[in-house]
Scaffold this motif. Structure first.
Motif, PDB file in Angstrom:
ATOM      1  N   ILE A   1       0.844  -1.198   0.000  1.00  0.00           N
ATOM      2  CA  ILE A   1       0.000   0.000   0.000  1.00  0.00           C
ATOM      3  C   ILE A   1       0.880   1.249   0.000  1.00  0.00           C
ATOM      4  O   ILE A   1       0.592   2.231  -0.686  1.00  0.00           O
ATOM      5  CB  ILE A   1      -0.963  -0.027   1.211  1.00  0.00           C
ATOM      6  CG1 ILE A   1      -2.121  -0.996   0.926  1.00  0.00           C
ATOM      7  CG2 ILE A   1      -1.493   1.365   1.527  1.00  0.00           C
ATOM      8  CD1 ILE A   1      -3.089  -1.188   2.077  1.00  0.00           C
ATOM      9  N   ILE A   2       1.962   1.210   0.748  1.00  0.00           N
ATOM     10  CA  ILE A   2       2.852   2.378   0.815  1.00  0.00           C
ATOM     11  C   ILE A   2       3.570   2.587  -0.513  1.00  0.00           C
ATOM     12  O   ILE A   2       3.601   3.702  -1.047  1.00  0.00           O
ATOM     13  CB  ILE A   2       3.834   2.239   1.996  1.00  0.00           C
ATOM     14  CG1 ILE A   2       3.041   2.354   3.300  1.00  0.00           C
ATOM     15  CG2 ILE A   2       4.964   3.269   1.906  1.00  0.00           C
ATOM     16  CD1 ILE A   2       3.856   2.203   4.559  1.00  0.00           C
TER      17      ILE A   2
ATOM     18  N   ALA B   1       0.956   3.909  -2.908  1.00  0.00           N
ATOM     19  CA  ALA B   1       0.526   5.275  -2.601  1.00  0.00           C
ATOM     20  C   ALA B   1       1.601   6.276  -3.025  1.00  0.00           C
ATOM     21  O   ALA B   1       1.298   7.332  -3.595  1.00  0.00           O
ATOM     22  CB  ALA B   1       0.210   5.423  -1.118  1.00  0.00           C
TER      23      ALA B   1
ATOM     24  N   ARG C   1      -4.836   0.700 -10.763  1.00  0.00           N
ATOM     25  CA  ARG C   1      -5.055  -0.497  -9.969  1.00  0.00           C
ATOM     26  C   ARG C   1      -3.922  -0.613  -8.957  1.00  0.00           C
ATOM     27  O   ARG C   1      -2.755  -0.543  -9.324  1.00  0.00           O
ATOM     28  CB  ARG C   1      -5.037  -1.742 -10.826  1.00  0.00           C
ATOM     29  CG  ARG C   1      -5.289  -2.981  -9.974  1.00  0.00           C
ATOM     30  CD  ARG C   1      -4.592  -4.209 -10.480  1.00  0.00           C
ATOM     31  NE  ARG C   1      -4.742  -5.315  -9.547  1.00  0.00           N
ATOM     32  CZ  ARG C   1      -4.178  -6.487  -9.722  1.00  0.00           C
ATOM     33  NH1 ARG C   1      -3.439  -6.701 -10.803  1.00  0.00           N
ATOM     34  NH2 ARG C   1      -4.317  -7.433  -8.823  1.00  0.00           N
TER      35      ARG C   1
ATOM     36  N   LEU D   1      -2.036  -5.803  -4.791  1.00  0.00           N
ATOM     37  CA  LEU D   1      -1.627  -6.247  -3.456  1.00  0.00           C
ATOM     38  C   LEU D   1      -1.754  -7.757  -3.339  1.00  0.00           C
ATOM     39  O   LEU D   1      -2.693  -8.351  -3.888  1.00  0.00           O
ATOM     40  CB  LEU D   1      -2.525  -5.613  -2.382  1.00  0.00           C
ATOM     41  CG  LEU D   1      -2.504  -4.098  -2.261  1.00  0.00           C
ATOM     42  CD1 LEU D   1      -3.553  -3.642  -1.253  1.00  0.00           C
ATOM     43  CD2 LEU D   1      -1.111  -3.606  -1.843  1.00  0.00           C
TER      44      LEU D   1
ATOM     45  N   GLU E   1      -7.417  -3.733  -2.517  1.00  0.00           N
ATOM     46  CA  GLU E   1      -6.884  -2.958  -3.647  1.00  0.00           C
ATOM     47  C   GLU E   1      -7.805  -1.784  -3.975  1.00  0.00           C
ATOM     48  O   GLU E   1      -7.348  -0.669  -4.218  1.00  0.00           O
ATOM     49  CB  GLU E   1      -6.748  -3.856  -4.886  1.00  0.00           C
ATOM     50  CG  GLU E   1      -5.847  -5.068  -4.673  1.00  0.00           C
ATOM     51  CD  GLU E   1      -5.613  -5.886  -5.943  1.00  0.00           C
ATOM     52  OE1 GLU E   1      -4.726  -6.734  -5.933  1.00  0.00           O
ATOM     53  OE2 GLU E   1      -6.330  -5.651  -6.947  1.00  0.00           O
TER      54      GLU E   1
ATOM     55  N   ALA F   1      -7.679   0.915  -1.188  1.00  0.00           N
ATOM     56  CA  ALA F   1      -6.434   1.688  -1.262  1.00  0.00           C
ATOM     57  C   ALA F   1      -6.461   2.637  -2.460  1.00  0.00           C
ATOM     58  O   ALA F   1      -6.020   3.792  -2.363  1.00  0.00           O
ATOM     59  CB  ALA F   1      -5.230   0.753  -1.349  1.00  0.00           C
TER      60      ALA F   1
ATOM     61  N   GLU G   1      -8.484   5.607  -1.529  1.00  0.00           N
ATOM     62  CA  GLU G   1      -7.808   6.448  -0.531  1.00  0.00           C
ATOM     63  C   GLU G   1      -6.709   7.300  -1.166  1.00  0.00           C
ATOM     64  O   GLU G   1      -6.501   8.451  -0.774  1.00  0.00           O
ATOM     65  CB  GLU G   1      -7.232   5.602   0.610  1.00  0.00           C
ATOM     66  CG  GLU G   1      -8.260   5.107   1.615  1.00  0.00           C
ATOM     67  CD  GLU G   1      -9.081   6.217   2.277  1.00  0.00           C
ATOM     68  OE1 GLU G   1      -8.553   7.307   2.515  1.00  0.00           O
ATOM     69  OE2 GLU G   1     -10.276   5.979   2.516  1.00  0.00           O
ATOM     70  N   ILE G   2      -6.011   6.737  -2.130  1.00  0.00           N
ATOM     71  CA  ILE G   2      -4.968   7.520  -2.826  1.00  0.00           C
ATOM     72  C   ILE G   2      -5.622   8.710  -3.536  1.00  0.00           C
ATOM     73  O   ILE G   2      -5.158   9.852  -3.419  1.00  0.00           O
ATOM     74  CB  ILE G   2      -4.190   6.629  -3.823  1.00  0.00           C
ATOM     75  CG1 ILE G   2      -3.394   5.547  -3.075  1.00  0.00           C
ATOM     76  CG2 ILE G   2      -3.267   7.469  -4.708  1.00  0.00           C
ATOM     77  CD1 ILE G   2      -2.787   4.466  -3.982  1.00  0.00           C
TER      78      ILE G   2
ATOM     79  N   ILE H   1      -1.844   5.921   3.941  1.00  0.00           N
ATOM     80  CA  ILE H   1      -1.925   6.312   2.528  1.00  0.00           C
ATOM     81  C   ILE H   1      -1.755   7.824   2.379  1.00  0.00           C
ATOM     82  O   ILE H   1      -0.974   8.295   1.546  1.00  0.00           O
ATOM     83  CB  ILE H   1      -3.245   5.813   1.909  1.00  0.00           C
ATOM     84  CG1 ILE H   1      -3.190   4.280   1.820  1.00  0.00           C
ATOM     85  CG2 ILE H   1      -3.500   6.453   0.546  1.00  0.00           C
ATOM     86  CD1 ILE H   1      -4.419   3.617   1.254  1.00  0.00           C
TER      87      ILE H   1
ATOM     88  N   ALA I   1       1.891   8.546   3.016  1.00  0.00           N
ATOM     89  CA  ALA I   1       2.778   8.058   1.952  1.00  0.00           C
ATOM     90  C   ALA I   1       2.680   8.959   0.726  1.00  0.00           C
ATOM     91  O   ALA I   1       3.697   9.301   0.115  1.00  0.00           O
ATOM     92  CB  ALA I   1       2.429   6.616   1.585  1.00  0.00           C
ATOM     93  N   VAL I   2       1.471   9.363   0.387  1.00  0.00           N
ATOM     94  CA  VAL I   2       1.299  10.238  -0.780  1.00  0.00           C
ATOM     95  C   VAL I   2       1.969  11.588  -0.516  1.00  0.00           C
ATOM     96  O   VAL I   2       2.787  12.063  -1.313  1.00  0.00           O
ATOM     97  CB  VAL I   2      -0.199  10.410  -1.121  1.00  0.00           C
ATOM     98  CG1 VAL I   2      -0.393  11.502  -2.176  1.00  0.00           C
ATOM     99  CG2 VAL I   2      -0.800   9.092  -1.618  1.00  0.00           C
TER     100      VAL I   2
ATOM    101  N   PRO J   1       0.150 -10.108  -6.770  1.00  0.00           N
ATOM    102  CA  PRO J   1      -1.179 -10.057  -6.157  1.00  0.00           C
ATOM    103  C   PRO J   1      -1.924 -11.377  -6.301  1.00  0.00           C
ATOM    104  O   PRO J   1      -2.923 -11.587  -5.619  1.00  0.00           O
ATOM    105  CB  PRO J   1      -1.878  -8.944  -6.934  1.00  0.00           C
ATOM    106  CG  PRO J   1      -1.142  -8.821  -8.224  1.00  0.00           C
ATOM    107  CD  PRO J   1       0.270  -9.209  -7.937  1.00  0.00           C
TER     108      PRO J   1
END
Lengths: 352, 352
Positions: free
Chosen positions: A210-211, A214, A230, A233, A240, A243, A246-247, B211, B214-215, B264
């Protein structure tokens, strides 16, 4: 604040990718595609989480044939992921795939590619040229820096498609290495008008993947690059999708459900802020609106953040100040914190 | 590939921040600072996770006094986090704090600030000017865009410190809103020579806060901005430290333990890659070296990624190909996957 790169839009079924269409969130099923029920069930679950486009692996003809039945059970566009064998792409098109992903690293025969492109053109089905660090072919550019090599591989295939008067193209250039991925996308963004599908490949388990995703996807989006994404993960694909949104939310590119602001707590905090934030977060899972809620632990940043949210609480010793839409509502006792927050959230939901 | 902004280094105890020093990872204790044993225990746990600088809240004189005893029990530099009352800063300095964080939003009296600066100067202790969206003071610039206002607040206080011939300065400009944070740091990076402490404030629970952080932090680091960082999460601070290092690792800025590449999985995968990746990840927790391990599920990207790692496996139906340092070691049966990977990792560790 972000100036988005202008790309030429394509349509994947009902979803537009590129142009000024919202940056869409994709995922990929992890079921055996031939197991129609399991695949449909997973796609439905992902659709409920907000997934907008789904990709399925097509390792053999039986999987390609399954597309027809899967499509009947789902409501979002389906992309067939093809490697090695162009006949699987032809069959996926026949069975109703809304998009194809071809890997130029393992479908190299130009005659094979031409057959697929002509079939896609007849049906007006877009093709994603999905270059991946892990499956780069050797070639004239393999002596170049890796990013130039990735871009060259993509551009060669783009030119082949263009020579067949086909322009329903998307491009992806994924690597595990984040700076490599960023550099490759930046290079092609300047050279090609097509929409870009973003991702960090093989990024691993959620705690690290995720990090990586992101950081990599976030940097590109903040550059204005990227039309769909996409997050890959090693986890259930619903992670997925979550995340991915959230990004996008972190950069104010999309809204998707509530936003919870909460403080880390520290030696100044006199209430159990982490537990309160977790309970409020669990409650917010049922809320679809982009409401902003702040759970804050002290008088330093508490009132400022609580005032900035739709509903906020700044907690002190034994009591807290409740805010709604920037105004103080009242002081509440510690045992009422949760109930008071939920009541205000509910009130906003009801009045909407 | 990243060209780092050149900043004027300062020393926090034994750790240099800025210049060409590694970007350091900080956290903040969530214990009651007056509880010396709990605070020391938490700092030791964080030190074991790699935390390089620790900040503690100093809400009262008893907390300031506790610094002396806490310092005796720990091995990393300690920063006292001060709000509202400059006397707490003076006491923290007396008790041995290695750095101060002052919030210009709530310590406004110039005479008070001067007293703190002169005491810090005598001891050569750096001060971080920590501006935070949630605690901005009103002021002449509050009609300006929020980022300009944040930068102005910081610059006013920097100028006051400089007027006292004090330059042991770090700056932070944190907001919950990621684009606001990025913009504020970019503005001040061009105007000031001091090291920058990065963070996204009140970023929330890990599933979303990681997230956002990280962004935001990733974009700035990739710009070359940032000399130290703290990921703020409503969670145990060990999660803040882990996330901080993962952000740095994703951009190849720091090494910190192993890197696990894993796919994944999809409808093409014929082994339980997610479970295998989780087990390998659990094993790697005891490994400190920056070894790269790849757990891959098929022949598409599997061999390419496995070959690129120190140890890799590309799994197919019932068997997989084991790689070490880019070379095929052998084919292994599914029941041996885990054992074979661990043996090769151990072999690399032993021969190092």
């Amino acid at each position: 604040m972000i100036k988005r790169r202008v790309s030429r839009p394509v349509r994947i079924g009902t979803v537009t990718v590129g142009g000024d269409a919202p940056v869409s969130v994709q995922s990929m099923t992890k079921t055996d595609t031939r197991n129609i029920k399991a695949t449909v069930d997973q796609i439905k679950e992902l659709t409920d989480c907000g997934c907008e486009i789904i990709r399925v692996a097509i390792p053999d003809l039986e999987a390609a044939d399954a597309i027809q039945s899967i499509k009947k059970g789902i409501s979002i566009p389906l992309i067939a992921d093809i490697h090695f064998d162009h006949r699987l792409a032809l069959q996926a098109l026949k069975k109703g795939a809304d998009g194809l992903r071809l890997n130029p690293g393992n479908i190299r025969d130009k005659e094979h590619i031409k057959k697929v492109v002509l079939a896609a053109k007849t049906r007006q089905i877009p093709i994603r040229i999905g270059v991946n660090f892990g499956s780069l072919p050797p070639g004239a550019s393999s002596e170049l820096p890796i990013t130039e090599h990735m871009v060259n591989i993509a551009m060669e295939q783009v030119k082949l498609l263009e020579s067949l008067d086909f322009d329903l193209i998307k491009i992806a250039l994924k690597a595990f290495d984040v700076p490599t991925t960023i550099e490759a996308y930046r290079l092609i963004a300047d050279r090609m008008p097509y929409p870009l599908h973003l991702g960090i490949t093989e990024s691993g388990l959620p705690q690290t993947g995720i990090i990586r995703s992101a950081v990599g996807i976030g940097i590109l989006l903040h550059d204005g690059i990227g039309d769909t994404l996409r997050v890959s993960l090693s986890a259930h694909p619903r992670e997925e999708v979550a995340a991915g949104f959230e990004i996008l939310k972190s950069l104010n590119i999309r809204e998707h459900g509530p936003v919870l602001v909460s403080c880390p707590s520290c030696g100044r905090t006199e209430a159990d802020i982490i537990a309160l934030a977790e309970t409020v977060s669990a409650y917010l899972r049922r809320v679809k609106k982009p409401i902003k809620v702040a759970v804050m632990g002290c008088v330093v940043n508490g009132p400022g953040e609580a005032r900035d949210a739709d509903v906020g609480i700044a907690c002190g010793k034994g009591r807290g100040v409740l805010f709604k839409k920037g105004e103080v509502v009242r002081t509440v006792e510690e045992h009422e914190f949760l109930e008071a927050i939920i009541r205000e959230i509910q009130d906003i939901m009801d009045s909407a």
